[in-house]
Design a protein around this motif. Structure first.
Motif, short mmCIF file in Angstrom:
data_model
loop_
_atom_site.label_atom_id
_atom_site.label_comp_id
_atom_site.label_asym_id
_atom_site.label_seq_id
_atom_site.Cartn_x
_atom_site.Cartn_y
_atom_site.Cartn_z
N MET A 195 0.51 6.57 9.21
CA MET A 195 0.14 5.26 9.83
C MET A 195 0.69 4.79 11.05
O MET A 195 0.31 4.57 11.91
N ALA A 243 0.77 -1.27 0.06
CA ALA A 243 0.01 -0.03 0.18
C ALA A 243 0.79 1.17 0.12
O ALA A 243 1.66 1.41 0.74
N SER A 250 -1.23 -13.12 3.28
CA SER A 250 -2.79 -12.99 3.43
C SER A 250 -3.42 -12.47 2.33
O SER A 250 -4.30 -12.95 1.66
N SER A 299 -9.66 -11.68 3.73
CA SER A 299 -8.82 -10.80 4.14
C SER A 299 -8.73 -9.36 3.40
O SER A 299 -8.62 -9.13 2.27
N ASP A 347 4.71 -1.79 6.59
CA ASP A 347 3.60 -2.40 6.93
C ASP A 347 3.62 -2.57 8.33
O ASP A 347 4.46 -2.12 9.04
N ALA A 348 2.79 -3.62 8.62
CA ALA A 348 2.66 -3.93 10.31
C ALA A 348 3.63 -5.06 10.55
O ALA A 348 3.52 -6.15 10.66
N SER A 392 -6.83 -6.58 2.92
CA SER A 392 -6.10 -6.15 1.44
C SER A 392 -6.03 -6.76 0.31
O SER A 392 -5.53 -6.84 -0.58
N SER A 448 -2.28 -7.52 12.18
CA SER A 448 -2.66 -6.32 11.62
C SER A 448 -4.15 -6.28 12.09
O SER A 448 -4.64 -5.22 12.49
N THR A 449 -5.12 -7.31 11.79
CA THR A 449 -6.38 -7.62 12.31
C THR A 449 -6.54 -7.03 13.68
O THR A 449 -7.47 -6.23 14.02
N TYR A 462 -4.07 1.32 4.65
CA TYR A 462 -5.45 1.05 5.28
C TYR A 462 -5.00 0.91 6.78
O TYR A 462 -4.53 -0.30 7.26
N TRP A 463 -5.76 1.38 7.71
CA TRP A 463 -5.64 0.85 9.22
C TRP A 463 -6.83 1.58 10.16
O TRP A 463 -6.93 2.52 10.43
N MET A 470 -5.30 -3.29 14.55
CA MET A 470 -6.33 -2.45 14.03
C MET A 470 -7.78 -2.10 14.76
O MET A 470 -8.26 -1.29 14.82
N ARG A 492 -7.40 -5.88 -2.92
CA ARG A 492 -6.37 -4.98 -3.95
C ARG A 492 -5.71 -5.95 -4.75
O ARG A 492 -4.83 -5.45 -5.60
O1 PMV Z 1 -5.15 -6.67 5.22
P1 PMV Z 1 -4.85 -6.77 6.50
O2 PMV Z 1 -5.82 -6.94 7.37
O3 PMV Z 1 -3.75 -7.60 6.79
O4 PMV Z 1 -4.07 -5.27 6.79
C1 PMV Z 1 -3.08 -4.72 6.25
C2 PMV Z 1 -2.69 -3.62 6.91
C3 PMV Z 1 -1.45 -2.82 6.45
O5 PMV Z 1 -0.64 -3.81 5.56
C4 PMV Z 1 -0.71 -2.27 7.66
C5 PMV Z 1 -1.81 -1.52 5.42
C6 PMV Z 1 -2.20 -1.83 4.22
O6 PMV Z 1 -2.98 -1.08 3.60
O7 PMV Z 1 -1.89 -2.92 3.31
#
Ligand code: PMV
Length: 326
Positions: free
Chosen positions: A239, A12, A105, A137, A279-280, A139, A189-190, A16-17, A193, A142
């Motif tokens: 973020m 990203a 993921s 999941s 990222d996370a 992201s 991240s889940t 998204y957070w 967040m 995308r």
């Molecule tokens: O898709 P998740 O729920 O694993 O969240 C991804 C969150 C970040 O990688 C930190 C930011 C993003 O937009 O990819």
């Protein structure tokens, strides 16, 4: 029917957070990403009335029980949509070793969505596939469309999906990932967040994002790399400021991460146009144009914290292939 798909991970540029709806994985803000050519998942799904139970396996690794249940829950979504009850055999393989801190993921659920939907006989549009992947999941939605992608946050299951803003051939960018840690991340991240609203900086961040996305689209239109890089770094720092000011605070950076951030700043001072995003987890993604690739790899290889480097070009979205894993 047996079907196999390949799906890229994505990085990203605008993150998204924070979720508006946990169960439906609807985010609080739009995000913008690039699909990665060097980090992808291949998945084969076969539905048959001969299988008694769902069988899920990963080549060169192991799924935890929780991961297996997430996959089965996703198969159930596909079965519900296709009105079938057949059990499935699922086999999956990542191009990158599990435990490098490269999120699997997004690529994993995008690949599973495309293979399972097709194997179940569903004929879904790209938008519908993106919505379905999102339920597995966030992201992952995308990783369905081509190249450079925007995820429109939306407010319902039907209007939260990703679409391609520009195809992968549009701009020859690189995401050069410095893998610094091979340990699994401490807070997912889940999980992380869920506390986003405890950060006093979160509302400020949300209010800034629409303008940042508009500026990013302008940077793409003009292929203005300096403008793009500054936006990428600003959003990453915003973020992480939210993460670090949540209760309890989340610190994903290690000393190695900080040294690499400094290395990227030093690169710029010496005339190499490169910007970081994180990222996370502790790994550092260095974004540059193709012309700077060699110099960036050279500078990063000199850092002793760097265990491996993954070079990514912009990639197409998830798609079916004809070779199966079993
Ligand atoms: O898709 P998740 O729920 O694993 O969240 C991804 C969150 C970040 O990688 C930190 C930011 C993003 O937009 O990819």
């Amino acid at each position: 029917m047996k079907r196999t798909s390949v799906a890229p991970a994505n990085i990203a540029f605008i993150k998204y957070w924070g979720k508006r709806d946990e169960a439906l994985r609807i985010p609080t803000n739009n995000s913008f990403s690039m699909n990665l050519s060097g980090a992808y998942t291949t998945t084969t799904v076969d539905f048959s009335d001969e299988f008694k139970v769902d069988e899920v396996s990963i080549i060169d690794g192991e799924f935890s029980e929780a991961e297996t249940w997430k996959v089965i829950a996703h198969l159930d979504r596909v079965r519900d949509a296709a009105k079938i009850s057949d059990r499935a055999r699922v086999e999956t393989k990542n191009s990158f070793p599990k435990g490098t801190g490269i999120a699997s993921s997004a690529s994993g659920f995008a690949a599973l969505t495309v293979a399972a939907a097709s194997a179940a006989g569903l004929k879904l549009s790209e938008k519908e596939l993106s919505i379905l992947a999102r339920l597995g999941s966030g992201s992952a939605c995308r990783s369905i469309p081509d190249g450079f992608v925007e995820w429109v946050a939306g407010s319902t299951n039907e209007n939260s999906f990703a679409y391609s803003v520009y195809p992968h051939e549009y701009w020859d960018l690189r995401d050069i990932v410095a893998v610094v840690s091979e340990g699994a991340k401490s807070v997912t991240s889940t999980g992380g967040m869920q506390d986003v609203r405890t950060s006093p900086l979160w509302e400020q961040r949300l209010s800034e994002i629409p303008a940042r996305i508009e500026q990013m689209k302008r940077a793409f239109k003009e292929k203005n790399f300096t403008m793009l890089g500054e936006l990428i770094e600003a959003d990453c720092l915003s973020m992480h400021a939210v993460m670090q000011s949540q209760a309890p605070p989340l610190q994903y950076w290690t000393d190695a991460t900080k040294r690499l951030m400094d290395t990227v700043r030093d690169m710029r001072a010496s005339g190499i146009p490169a910007y970081f995003t994180i990222d996370a987890g502790p790994n550092v993604h260095v974004i540059c144009e193709a012309a700077s690739e060699e110099k960036v790899i050279q500078s990063m290889s000199a850092i002793s914290d760097v265990r491996s480097i993954i070079v990514n070009k912009p990639a197409p979205g998830a798609h079916l292939i004809s070779e199966h894993l079993f």
